[in-house]
Design a protein around this motif. Structure first.
Motif, short mmCIF file in Angstrom:
data_model
loop_
_atom_site.label_atom_id
_atom_site.label_comp_id
_atom_site.label_asym_id
_atom_site.label_seq_id
_atom_site.Cartn_x
_atom_site.Cartn_y
_atom_site.Cartn_z
N LEU A 62 24.72 29.24 -3.37
CA LEU A 62 25.41 28.92 -4.63
C LEU A 62 26.82 29.51 -4.65
CD1 LEU A 62 22.55 29.34 -7.27
CD2 LEU A 62 23.66 27.24 -6.54
N THR A 63 26.98 30.70 -4.14
CA THR A 63 28.31 31.32 -4.08
C THR A 63 29.23 30.53 -3.16
OG1 THR A 63 27.30 33.50 -4.45
CG2 THR A 63 29.54 33.47 -3.57
N ALA A 64 28.71 30.05 -2.05
CA ALA A 64 29.52 29.26 -1.11
C ALA A 64 29.93 27.93 -1.74
CB ALA A 64 28.74 29.02 0.17
N VAL A 65 29.01 27.27 -2.45
CA VAL A 65 29.32 25.99 -3.11
C VAL A 65 30.40 26.19 -4.17
CG1 VAL A 65 28.40 24.19 -4.63
CG2 VAL A 65 27.13 24.87 -2.59
N LEU A 66 30.25 27.21 -4.99
CA LEU A 66 31.26 27.51 -6.02
C LEU A 66 32.61 27.83 -5.39
CD1 LEU A 66 29.22 29.58 -8.62
CD2 LEU A 66 30.15 27.30 -8.89
N GLY A 67 32.62 28.53 -4.28
CA GLY A 67 33.87 28.85 -3.58
C GLY A 67 34.57 27.60 -3.06
N VAL A 68 33.79 26.65 -2.51
CA VAL A 68 34.36 25.41 -1.99
C VAL A 68 34.94 24.57 -3.13
CG1 VAL A 68 33.77 23.20 -0.91
CG2 VAL A 68 32.95 25.33 0.09
N VAL A 69 34.23 24.47 -4.24
CA VAL A 69 34.71 23.70 -5.40
C VAL A 69 35.99 24.32 -5.95
CG1 VAL A 69 34.17 23.07 -7.79
CG2 VAL A 69 32.46 22.75 -6.01
N LEU A 70 36.00 25.63 -6.09
CA LEU A 70 37.19 26.32 -6.60
C LEU A 70 38.38 26.13 -5.65
CD1 LEU A 70 38.35 28.13 -8.79
CD2 LEU A 70 37.63 30.09 -7.46
N ALA A 71 38.16 26.21 -4.35
CA ALA A 71 39.24 26.02 -3.38
C ALA A 71 39.78 24.59 -3.45
CB ALA A 71 38.73 26.32 -1.96
N ALA A 72 38.90 23.60 -3.63
CA ALA A 72 39.35 22.20 -3.74
C ALA A 72 40.19 22.01 -5.00
CB ALA A 72 38.16 21.25 -3.74
N LEU A 73 39.79 22.61 -6.11
CA LEU A 73 40.55 22.50 -7.34
C LEU A 73 41.94 23.12 -7.20
CD1 LEU A 73 37.85 23.21 -10.07
CD2 LEU A 73 39.03 21.06 -9.64
N SER A 84 48.83 20.58 -4.68
CA SER A 84 49.34 19.33 -4.14
C SER A 84 50.07 18.52 -5.21
CB SER A 84 48.19 18.52 -3.55
OG SER A 84 48.63 17.26 -3.15
N VAL A 85 49.49 18.43 -6.41
CA VAL A 85 50.14 17.71 -7.51
C VAL A 85 51.45 18.41 -7.88
CG1 VAL A 85 49.93 17.20 -9.97
CG2 VAL A 85 48.05 16.70 -8.42
N ARG A 86 51.44 19.71 -7.92
CA ARG A 86 52.65 20.47 -8.27
C ARG A 86 53.76 20.23 -7.24
NH1 ARG A 86 52.95 26.93 -8.97
NH2 ARG A 86 55.16 27.00 -9.33
N GLU A 87 53.41 20.19 -5.96
CA GLU A 87 54.41 19.93 -4.91
C GLU A 87 54.99 18.53 -5.05
OE1 GLU A 87 52.55 20.60 -1.17
OE2 GLU A 87 52.36 22.76 -1.48
N ARG A 88 54.12 17.53 -5.30
CA ARG A 88 54.61 16.16 -5.45
C ARG A 88 55.54 16.02 -6.64
NH1 ARG A 88 49.12 13.33 -4.55
NH2 ARG A 88 48.96 14.21 -6.60
N LEU A 89 55.23 16.68 -7.74
CA LEU A 89 56.07 16.59 -8.92
C LEU A 89 57.41 17.30 -8.74
CD1 LEU A 89 53.48 17.02 -11.78
CD2 LEU A 89 54.63 14.93 -11.07
N SER A 90 57.44 18.30 -7.87
CA SER A 90 58.69 19.03 -7.67
C SER A 90 59.59 18.39 -6.62
CB SER A 90 58.39 20.48 -7.28
OG SER A 90 57.77 20.52 -6.02
N GLU A 91 59.10 17.36 -5.90
CA GLU A 91 59.93 16.67 -4.93
C GLU A 91 61.06 15.94 -5.64
OE1 GLU A 91 57.46 14.06 -2.71
OE2 GLU A 91 56.43 15.68 -1.67
N PRO A 92 62.27 15.90 -5.03
CA PRO A 92 63.40 15.27 -5.71
C PRO A 92 63.21 13.78 -5.97
CG PRO A 92 64.07 16.26 -3.60
CD PRO A 92 62.61 16.50 -3.78
N GLY A 93 62.44 13.09 -5.14
CA GLY A 93 62.28 11.65 -5.31
C GLY A 93 61.36 11.27 -6.46
N ASN A 94 60.62 12.21 -7.00
CA ASN A 94 59.66 11.89 -8.05
C ASN A 94 60.13 12.30 -9.43
OD1 ASN A 94 57.79 10.75 -6.32
ND2 ASN A 94 56.97 12.72 -5.75
N GLU A 95 61.40 12.48 -9.62
CA GLU A 95 61.93 12.84 -10.92
C GLU A 95 61.93 11.62 -11.83
OE1 GLU A 95 65.77 14.42 -10.13
OE2 GLU A 95 65.01 15.84 -8.69
N PRO A 96 61.91 11.82 -13.13
CA PRO A 96 61.94 10.69 -14.05
C PRO A 96 63.32 10.03 -14.14
CG PRO A 96 61.89 12.76 -15.26
CD PRO A 96 61.72 13.10 -13.81
#
Length: 196
Positions: free
Chosen positions: A19-30, A36-48
């Motif tokens: 159970l600890t291993a499963v929770l660790g994997v889920v937390l790491a994926a989140l 990843s989303v934060r990096e994409r939003l901070s790229e210069p090409g993705n500005e509004p």
């Protein structure tokens, strides 16, 4: 008599570790997805800025009208869209929301151009429909970081490299394909139902 058990059995210990291993994997994926989303939003090409520029251009194309223009006191050819491929300029006349100065016409010349020196797309306007000399232009919008641009014009059932030169058969759309900071973008505009 049974003795009280102290501690955990091996099965209980294995279940707790799983159970600890499963929770660790889920937390790491989140956390990884959030980064990843934060990096994409901070790229210069993705500005509004790209969306804002395309919306500003769409508003100016929505008021497209056919009008005789003059420069140097000479009439210019009458066309819905005037395309100058060597200068990467597209010009038209549009009805704006309000005139800049009290008493002026709401009709204004519009220009979309690529400035290779600045690496930007620019929208210019001019109230000089009947210019005695050269028209005076004012920059209204700018989108920097542009690498290359391609214009297409929808006529009939296909996209062509040049706009229609026949006033009775105006273009039905304009497509602007460009790269900004290496990322590709496409802005497509439906032109209003226009009659000469």
């Amino acid at each position: 008599m049974k003795r009280l058990q102290q501690g955990l059995t091996l099965v209980e210990l294995l279940v707790a570790m799983a159970l600890t291993a499963v929770l660790g994997v889920v937390l790491a994926a989140l956390v990884n997805g959030w980064l990843s989303v934060r990096e994409r939003l901070s790229e210069p090409g993705n500005e509004p800025l790209v969306l804002e520029f395309c919306l500003a251009l769409e508003r100016r194309m929505d008021g497209l009208v056919l009008r005789q223009l003059y420069e140097q006191r000479l009439p210019l050819p009458i066309a819905w869209l005037a395309w100058k491929p060597a200068a990467q300029q597209l010009e038209w006349v549009a009805l704006t929301a309000w005139p800049e100065v009290e008493g002026q016409s709401r009709l204004q010349r519009q220009r979309l151009e690529l400035s290779p020196r600045e690496g930007s797309l620019n929208i210019w306007t001019s109230a000089d429909l009947y210019a005695a000399g050269a028209a005076r232009w004012q920059r209204r919008e700018q989108l920097a970081g542009i690498d290359k641009v391609q214009f297409s014009f929808y006529q009939g059932t296909r996209w062509l490299a040049f706009p229609s030169t026949v006033a009775q058969q105006p273009d039905r759309g304009v497509r602007l394909e460009f790269e900004r900071h290496g990322a590709p973008y496409v802005c497509t505009f439906n032109l209003p139902e226009t009659q000469p």
